[in-house]
Structures are given as structure tokens and as C-alpha cells.
Design an enzyme around this catalytic site. Structure first.
Site, short mmCIF file in Angstrom:
data_model
loop_
_atom_site.label_atom_id
_atom_site.label_comp_id
_atom_site.label_asym_id
_atom_site.label_seq_id
_atom_site.Cartn_x
_atom_site.Cartn_y
_atom_site.Cartn_z
N ASP A 10 -3.06 -1.28 10.48
CA ASP A 10 -2.98 -1.27 9.02
C ASP A 10 -3.60 -2.51 8.37
O ASP A 10 -3.79 -2.53 7.15
CB ASP A 10 -1.52 -1.19 8.56
N LYS A 27 0.85 -1.19 0.00
CA LYS A 27 0.00 0.00 0.00
C LYS A 27 0.88 1.24 0.00
O LYS A 27 2.03 1.22 0.44
CB LYS A 27 -0.95 0.02 1.20
#
Length: 278
Positions: free
Chosen positions: A135, A10
Site C-alpha cells: 500500500d 486512503k
């Protein structure tokens, strides 16, 4: 027989620290974008109820390994005797801000949710993911996301087609130390969600990291010649966005021998998005 599943990286297209909770967790706003650079998670089903890590990560015990913890977290929902062997092929740097460990854990949850025929819906799988780290839920969410809270409040957001040049400075940045830094500002005004634009926001952690790790600043400065360069997460990786693959690759070709990086395409959805019933 072992099956292979991608665990994409990401990028935080911006990351604002807007406050701090009484328990010490930081309140954030960010846009998460998945990219097509990935680790590979190999899973081999077992029927002896054991979760076995095959191959060790340097400095990571089995009990600390997020992939093992993810499998253990999902196992009570599976049939008796369900087990798995887990092996990782790492392409994403550790301590780079690309979410590699979190993504590996999410891929284990997504894949075993199907392979073990658990079939938890996405929101329940995200709640499990949050127990592994702030996350991890965004990878289960599986779309470009506007994130709030500690990173767990997620809304889908549109983002333009983009190719990213990502540079990987040769430093390992400890996330906890950056968030604990006395020089970190924690009062960026909160944004309202709006159509995303490439120049939106900034990364509040970037000045802290650059002050402590000059190599990150050197990479930002070089990449900034070609576009708006930013750090992802708590670093150390930095990136810039380009409209075409050709434009991104021409920048990568100009990279000095003293730096390393790669080109990646932005993803609209996680490769395993459809593994989860809605």
C-alpha cells in the site's frame, strides 16, 4: 527544529481480488482515493547519522515501525551524517483499512527526499516504497489511482468531487488473516480501466470481514440507509460518498451514540505531491 507533514488516509473505492500468484500474494484491482483526514509526521533533522523514533506506538517495535524503516531505506542516498528524529501524531485508526501506517511511511519518504536533498524521481521512490508494503507506493504516487498487480501497478484516474462519511467500528481487523480466509473468493473478473463511476465494483473482502466481525456489518447497514456503503481495504472502516459537504455532515449528525465517524473530502493529489521531481 521539528517540521510537521500530513500523512493522508486512503479509501479503496472498490477492491477486487482477481487471482493469486505462486508466491501467495493476491492479485488485486482497486481505485485508491486519498482523503483529507490525516496523521501528522514530525521530523527533526539530525547531523549525527542517527534515526530516532520519539514516542512509541503500542505493540510496534522500532525495527517494525514503517516510518523508521522508510528513513533507513532512504538514508543510503543521503549525504554522510544525515539523520532524523521522527514523531507521530496518530488520528487514523490502526487496522482500519485507511492505510495509516503505509501513509506515515510514504510521508517520511516524500519529506526526507526533499529535506535530505536526495531528490529521487517518483518512480524510484515508489520502488523503495514497495519494499515497505504493497500500500505504500500509492501514497508516493500521490493521485487518485487505478491499481493492479499486488497494488503496485498504478495509473492516474479521474474521480468526481466527493465528500465521504467514514465510520470507524471498534474492531481491529488483521489484514493477513482476511486474505488467507478459505471463504475469500479470488476469481472476480478483471475490469478494464474506464471512466470511474461511484457505483463501480465492490469489495471482495467485505463478506469475509462481516462474517467474522458483526460490528462491521452493523455499521454498513446503518450507513447504507443514506447511500451505497462500502468497506475500505480489509476493514474495519466503512464509508459512503456524497456530492456535498452539507449532505455528508447531515448524515454524520444522525450517527447513533454507539458509533463513531468523521467527514472527509476526497483529494486529487497528495499534499506533498510536489516534493518529488518528475
Amino acid at each position: 527544529m521539528s517540521q510537521a507533514f500530513p500523512a493522508p488516509a486512503k479509501l479503496n473505492l472498490f477492491l477486487h481480488v482477481v487471482g493469486r500468484r505462486d508466491d501467495g500474494y493476491h492479485l488485486l484491482q482497486s481505485v485508491f482515493r486519498l482523503i483529507d483526514r490525516a496523521d501528522t509526521v514530525h521530523l527533526e533533522l539530525r547531523d549525527d547519522g542517527r534515526i530516532v523514533r520519539e514516542g512509541a506506538l503500542p505493540g510496534v517495535s522500532e525495527d517494525q515501525d514503517l516510518t523508521v524503516r522508510a528513513a533507513r531505506l532512504l538514508q543510503p542516498y543521503a549525504r554522510p551524517g544525515a539523520g532524523v528524529g521522527i514523531r507521530l501524531d496518530k488520528r487514523l485508526p490502526m487496522g482500519g483499512g485507511l492505510g495509516g501506517g503505509s501513509s506515515d511511511a510514504a510521508t517520511v519518504l516524500l519529506a526526507l527526499n526533499r529535506l535530505w536533498e536526495v531528490d529521487l524521481p517518483r518512480q524510484r521512490l515508489q520502488a523503495l516504497a514497495l519494499r515497505l508494503g504493497a500500500d505504500v507506493p500509492v501514497f508516493v504516487f500521490g493521485q487518485t489511482a487505478f491499481a493492479e498487480g499486488v497494488g503496485e501497478l498504478l495509473q492516474p484516474i479521474g474521480a468526481p468531487v466527493a465528500w465521504y462519511v467514514v465510520l470507524t467500528p471498534p474492531v481491529h481487523v488483521p489484514t493477513a488473516a482476511i486474505f488467507a480466509a478459505p471463504e475469500l473468493t479470488r476469481n472476480t473478473p478483471a475490469l478494464k480501466i474506464a471512466p470511474f463511476s461511484a457505483g463501480m465494483g465492490h469489495n471482495d473482502l467485505e463478506p469475509v470481514v462481516v462474517g467474522r466481525y458483526p460490528e462491521v456489518g452493523r455499521h454498513l447497514q446503518w450507513l447504507g440507509q443514506f447511500g451505497e456503503a462500502r468497506m475500505t481495504g480489509s476493514g474495519a472502516c466503512v464509508f459512503a460518498s456524497f456530492a456535498t459537504e452539507d449532505a455528508a455532515r447531515s448524515v454524520l449528525q444522525a450517527l447513533p451514540d454507539t458509533m463513531q465517524g468523521f467527514v472527509a473530502r476526497g483529494l486529487d493529489k497528495h499534499p506533498l505531491y510536489d516534493f518529488v521531481p518528475e
